[in-house]
Design an enzyme around this catalytic site. Structure first.
Site, PDB file in Angstrom:
ATOM      1  N   ASP A  79       0.862  -1.186   0.000  1.00  0.00           N
ATOM      2  CA  ASP A  79       0.000   0.000   0.000  1.00  0.00           C
ATOM      3  C   ASP A  79       0.896   1.233   0.000  1.00  0.00           C
ATOM      4  OD1 ASP A  79      -2.010  -1.821   0.216  1.00  0.00           O
ATOM      5  OD2 ASP A  79      -2.698  -1.191   2.197  1.00  0.00           O
ATOM      6  N   ASP A  88     -15.521  -4.481  -0.793  1.00  0.00           N
ATOM      7  CA  ASP A  88     -15.058  -4.228   0.568  1.00  0.00           C
ATOM      8  C   ASP A  88     -16.248  -3.927   1.454  1.00  0.00           C
ATOM      9  OD1 ASP A  88     -12.475  -4.503  -0.426  1.00  0.00           O
ATOM     10  OD2 ASP A  88     -12.323  -2.371  -0.879  1.00  0.00           O
TER      11      ASP A  88
END
Length: 243
Positions: free
Chosen positions: A9, A131
Site C-alpha cells: 500500500d 469491501d
C-alpha cells in the site's frame, strides 16, 4: 493450495499499512516499494496487490510512477487499485504496467462505468473490489459505508460476467486478529466458481490454513509480513505448493 498475494500500500511513494482503513493509523514499513517487491519475487510470489492509498483518498490515480517502477523492474503480475474513477485513470494504470485493476468505489457509485470497463477489458483484467464493514459494502477509501449487503452486491456483478473478486472486511483489516472466514464461506456457498481473494485480518500461517480449508483460492497478506508474523520463507513454501 491457496495462493498468498503480498500487498504493498502506497502513501507518498512509501510502503505503509493502515488499521481498519483509518489513514491516521498509517505506519511506514519501507521507503522503497521496488525493493520490497523484489523480496516478494525472491520468496516465489507471482502476483502483487498494489494499492494507491493517496489515490483512494483523492479520487484519482496518484502513485502511478511507483506502479511503473515496480512493473518495469519485477516480473510480478500486478493488480492495482485505489482512486480509479475515470477512463483516464484506467488508461494510466494499464499503461504504467498493471495487468489487472480493481474497482471498488466505482462499482458502488457508478456501476454503468464499471460495467463498461468490464465489457471493454474483460473479466481477466477487471476485478471487483467488494469491501465491507460488518458485511455492508463500503466505498470512498473505506470512509463511507452503505446499507447494501455484500453478497447480493457481488451476485449482481457476477451475473454480468465478473469472475474475480477481492473482498476486505474492514473491521479486521490491519488488526492481525484473524480473517472474516464466515463471510468468505457465505460468498462461496452462493458463488462457488468465483475466484475470491480474501483480504484483511490475517495474522498467522494458521489463518491462511483456515482460509484454505474454507476453499478460498487466494489471500492478500500485508501487515502480517511486515510485522514478522509470517515470514518470506513461509510464503515461499506455500506458494511453491500452489503452483
Amino acid at each position: 493450495m491457496i495462493e498468498i498475494i503480498p500487498a504493498i500500500d502506497i502513501i507518498g511513494g512509501k510502503c505503509v499499512r493502515l488499521t481498519r482503513g483509518e489513514y491516521s493509523t498509517s505506519k511506514v514499513y519501507s521507503d522503497d516499494p521496488v525493493d520490497m517487491a523484489k523480496r516478494f519475487v525472491d520468496a516465489g510470489c507471482r502476483s502483487l496487490h498494489l494499492v494507491d492509498l493517496d489515490g483512494a483518498k483523492s479520487n484519482h490515480i496518484v502513485n502511478h510512477r511507483t506502479l511503473e517502477q515496480v512493473a518495469s523492474r519485477t516480473p510480478l503480475t500486478i493488480d492495482f487499485g485505489g482512486g480509479l474513477k475515470s477512463d483516464d485513470d484506467l488508461r494510466i494504470a494499464f499503461e504504467s504496467g498493471a495487468a489487472m485493476v480493481t474497482g471498488g468505489s466505482i462499482a458502488v457509485r457508478c456501476p454503468d462505468t464499471f460495467l463498461r470497463w468490464l465489457d471493454t477489458y474483460g473479466p481477466d483484467r477487471i476485478i471487483l473490489g467488494a469491501d465491507a464493514r460488518g458485511g455492508k459494502i463500503a466505498a470512498e477509501g473505506w470512509t463511507a459505508t452503505s446499507d447494501r449487503d455484500i453478497v447480493p452486491f457481488i451476485e449482481g456483478y457476477a451475473s454480468h460476467g465478473i469472475r474475480r473478486v477481492i473482498s476486505t472486511e474492514i473491521s479486521v483489516d490491519g488488526t492481525l486478529e484473524g480473517p472474516a472466514v464466515s463471510l468468505y464461506r457465505r460468498i462461496l456457498d452462493i458463488l462457488p466458481e468465483l475466484w475470491l481473494v480474501a483480504s484483511g485480518g490475517v495474522g498467522s500461517i494458521s489463518d491462511i490454513a483456515t482460509l484454505d480449508a474454507a476453499g478460498v483460492p487466494a489471500v492478500i497478506v500485508g501487515k502480517a509480513i511486515y510485522e514478522g508474523r509470517i515470514s518470506l520463507s513461509d510464503i515461499s513454501r506455500i506458494n511453491l505448493s500452489s503452483c
